[in-house]
Design a protein around this motif. Structure first.
Motif, PDB file in Angstrom:
ATOM      1  N   SER A   1       0.883  -1.138   0.044  1.00 21.40           N
ATOM      2  CA  SER A   1      -0.053  -0.148   0.034  1.00 21.40           C
ATOM      3  C   SER A   1       0.881   1.247  -0.081  1.00 21.40           C
ATOM      4  CB  SER A   1      -0.897   0.085   1.079  1.00 21.40           C
ATOM      5  OG  SER A   1      -1.432   1.216   1.447  1.00 21.40           O
ATOM      6  N   GLU A   2       0.571   2.467  -0.719  1.00 22.71           N
ATOM      7  CA  GLU A   2       0.976   3.733  -0.544  1.00 22.71           C
ATOM      8  C   GLU A   2       0.936   4.232   0.808  1.00 22.71           C
ATOM      9  OE1 GLU A   2      -2.224   6.948  -1.831  1.00 22.71           O
ATOM     10  OE2 GLU A   2      -1.182   5.724  -3.552  1.00 22.71           O
ATOM     11  N   ASP A   3       0.226   3.741   1.664  1.00 20.23           N
ATOM     12  CA  ASP A   3       0.201   4.288   2.998  1.00 20.23           C
ATOM     13  C   ASP A   3       1.304   3.668   3.841  1.00 20.23           C
ATOM     14  OD1 ASP A   3      -2.389   5.235   2.390  1.00 20.23           O
ATOM     15  OD2 ASP A   3      -3.563   4.040   3.342  1.00 20.23           O
ATOM     16  N   ASP A   4       2.114   2.653   3.352  1.00 23.62           N
ATOM     17  CA  ASP A   4       3.305   2.223   3.999  1.00 23.62           C
ATOM     18  C   ASP A   4       4.432   3.103   3.962  1.00 23.62           C
ATOM     19  OD1 ASP A   4       1.787   0.104   4.605  1.00 23.62           O
ATOM     20  OD2 ASP A   4       2.644  -1.340   3.192  1.00 23.62           O
ATOM     21  N   GLU A   5       4.417   4.183   3.020  1.00 24.55           N
ATOM     22  CA  GLU A   5       5.498   4.909   2.481  1.00 24.55           C
ATOM     23  C   GLU A   5       5.492   6.278   3.333  1.00 24.55           C
ATOM     24  OE1 GLU A   5       6.707   5.372  -1.314  1.00 24.55           O
ATOM     25  OE2 GLU A   5       6.147   3.251  -1.781  1.00 24.55           O
ATOM     26  N   ASN A   6       6.504   6.892   4.151  1.00 24.10           N
ATOM     27  CA  ASN A   6       6.486   8.048   4.746  1.00 24.10           C
ATOM     28  C   ASN A   6       6.904   9.117   3.742  1.00 24.10           C
ATOM     29  OD1 ASN A   6       5.531   6.761   6.801  1.00 24.10           O
ATOM     30  ND2 ASN A   6       7.407   6.722   8.009  1.00 24.10           N
ATOM     31  N   ASP A   7       6.425  10.479   4.190  1.00 23.01           N
ATOM     32  CA  ASP A   7       7.015  11.516   3.366  1.00 23.01           C
ATOM     33  C   ASP A   7       8.300  11.975   3.924  1.00 23.01           C
ATOM     34  OD1 ASP A   7       6.160  13.112   5.608  1.00 23.01           O
ATOM     35  OD2 ASP A   7       4.569  14.087   4.622  1.00 23.01           O
ATOM     36  N   GLN A   8       8.785  13.219   3.396  1.00 27.66           N
ATOM     37  CA  GLN A   8      10.100  13.779   3.981  1.00 27.66           C
ATOM     38  C   GLN A   8      10.286  14.027   5.475  1.00 27.66           C
ATOM     39  OE1 GLN A   8       8.100  15.272   1.940  1.00 27.66           O
ATOM     40  NE2 GLN A   8       7.928  17.304   2.303  1.00 27.66           N
ATOM     41  N   ASP A   9       8.808  14.344   5.836  1.00 30.56           N
ATOM     42  CA  ASP A   9       8.682  14.617   7.246  1.00 30.56           C
ATOM     43  C   ASP A   9       8.574  13.157   8.298  1.00 30.56           C
ATOM     44  OD1 ASP A   9       9.598  17.291   7.134  1.00 30.56           O
ATOM     45  OD2 ASP A   9       7.294  17.674   6.425  1.00 30.56           O
ATOM     46  N   GLY A  10       8.388  12.238   7.619  1.00 26.83           N
ATOM     47  CA  GLY A  10       8.159  10.791   8.497  1.00 26.83           C
ATOM     48  C   GLY A  10       6.707  10.731   8.594  1.00 26.83           C
ATOM     49  N   LEU A  11       5.788  11.370   7.952  1.00 24.66           N
ATOM     50  CA  LEU A  11       4.346  11.077   8.145  1.00 24.66           C
ATOM     51  C   LEU A  11       3.809  10.653   7.064  1.00 24.66           C
ATOM     52  CD1 LEU A  11       3.435  14.619   9.074  1.00 24.66           C
ATOM     53  CD2 LEU A  11       3.537  12.714  10.563  1.00 24.66           C
ATOM     54  N   SER A  12       2.996   9.427   7.490  1.00 24.21           N
ATOM     55  CA  SER A  12       2.405   8.353   6.231  1.00 24.21           C
ATOM     56  C   SER A  12       1.314   9.263   5.600  1.00 24.21           C
ATOM     57  CB  SER A  12       2.111   7.257   6.848  1.00 24.21           C
ATOM     58  OG  SER A  12       0.957   7.317   7.716  1.00 24.21           O
ATOM     59  N   SER A  13       0.925   8.974   4.465  1.00 22.99           N
ATOM     60  CA  SER A  13      -0.185   9.655   3.792  1.00 22.99           C
ATOM     61  C   SER A  13      -1.512   8.967   4.581  1.00 22.99           C
ATOM     62  CB  SER A  13      -0.530   9.302   2.330  1.00 22.99           C
ATOM     63  OG  SER A  13      -0.552   7.706   2.439  1.00 22.99           O
ATOM     64  N   ALA A  14      -1.636   7.931   5.257  1.00 29.56           N
ATOM     65  CA  ALA A  14      -2.825   7.746   6.113  1.00 29.56           C
ATOM     66  C   ALA A  14      -2.778   8.658   7.384  1.00 29.56           C
ATOM     67  CB  ALA A  14      -2.672   6.258   6.610  1.00 29.56           C
ATOM     68  N   ILE A  15      -1.739   8.835   7.892  1.00 26.64           N
ATOM     69  CA  ILE A  15      -1.614  10.219   9.057  1.00 26.64           C
ATOM     70  C   ILE A  15      -2.431  11.213   8.611  1.00 26.64           C
ATOM     71  CG2 ILE A  15      -0.453  11.377  10.727  1.00 26.64           C
ATOM     72  CD1 ILE A  15       1.212   8.723  11.054  1.00 26.64           C
ATOM     73  N   VAL A  16      -1.794  11.887   7.458  1.00 28.12           N
ATOM     74  CA  VAL A  16      -2.449  13.291   6.669  1.00 28.12           C
ATOM     75  C   VAL A  16      -3.466  13.210   6.395  1.00 28.12           C
ATOM     76  CG1 VAL A  16      -1.705  14.904   5.365  1.00 28.12           C
ATOM     77  CG2 VAL A  16       0.302  13.792   6.367  1.00 28.12           C
ATOM     78  N   ARG A  17      -3.904  12.013   5.819  1.00 28.77           N
ATOM     79  CA  ARG A  17      -5.543  11.878   5.239  1.00 28.77           C
ATOM     80  C   ARG A  17      -6.294  11.889   6.451  1.00 28.77           C
ATOM     81  NH1 ARG A  17      -5.607   7.172   3.444  1.00 28.77           N
ATOM     82  NH2 ARG A  17      -4.241   7.506   1.720  1.00 28.77           N
ATOM     83  N   GLY A  18      -6.157  11.181   7.559  1.00 27.42           N
ATOM     84  CA  GLY A  18      -7.208  11.083   8.850  1.00 27.42           C
ATOM     85  C   GLY A  18      -6.999  12.672   9.276  1.00 27.42           C
ATOM     86  N   ARG A  19      -5.943  13.339   9.343  1.00 31.24           N
ATOM     87  CA  ARG A  19      -6.052  14.588   9.931  1.00 31.24           C
ATOM     88  C   ARG A  19      -7.020  15.516   9.082  1.00 31.24           C
ATOM     89  NH1 ARG A  19       0.258  15.703  11.397  1.00 31.24           N
ATOM     90  NH2 ARG A  19       0.217  14.520  13.058  1.00 31.24           N
TER      91      ARG A  19
END
Length: 159
Positions: free
Chosen positions: A49-67
């Motif tokens: 899943s693309e959610d397994d990858e973190n961005d440059q700040d260490g946040l996954s897309s699932a975390i940002v999407r949830g926010r």
């Protein structure tokens, strides 16, 4: 030693198995196993899943999407106390300055992290977000492919 001794014939490579037709007839059959890219690292599999990858700040897309979708309240993820939902436009903005490596480095480098908690309270922040400065500097900014940014029809200046 003559040069003829150094040359091997196809018969020297033939199989010693007496049941093989090719060895009886003196023919040579070469079998090789080709493994292209055998030493190369594997690509991501399609089931990852693309959610397994973190961005440059260490946040996954699932975390940002949830926010972004209000599944996690701002007070739960904001460490500086200055994040306000009404100021956040896109999903990428749903992060605290304390989660952004460059902002933490700036506050740490100049020592201001000891007396301010938010990058927006830093003395250099206000001039950077001044509308006139952004309108003058904006056209000079380039993306990683060295292309200029431009606003599409129907977009406001904040988009």
């Amino acid at each position: 030693m003559s040069s003829d001794d150094d040359v091997m014939s196809l018969d020297d490579f033939s199989s010693t198995d007496s049941s093989s037709e090719s060895s009886e007839s003196g023919e040579f059959e070469m079998v090789s196993i080709v493994r292209p890219y055998a030493e190369e690292p594997l690509a991501h599999s399609s089931d990852q899943s693309e959610d397994d990858e973190n961005d440059q700040d260490g946040l996954s897309s699932a975390i940002v999407r949830g926010r972004f979708q209000d599944e996690v309240p701002v007070n739960d993820w904001c460490a500086c106390g200055e994040c306000a939902k009404e100021n956040l436009v896109g999903a990428l903005e749903y992060r605290c300055c304390q989660e952004i490596a460059a902002a933490r480095q700036k506050l740490t480098f100049d020592g201001s992290i000891e007396h301010i908690k938010c990058i927006t309270k830093h003395g250099d922040f206000a001039p950077m977000v001044n509308r006139t400065v952004l309108l003058q500097i904006g056209p000079l900014l380039k993306d990683k492919n060295r292309r200029g940014y431009r606003r599409h029809n129907g977009q406001t200046e904040n988009q």
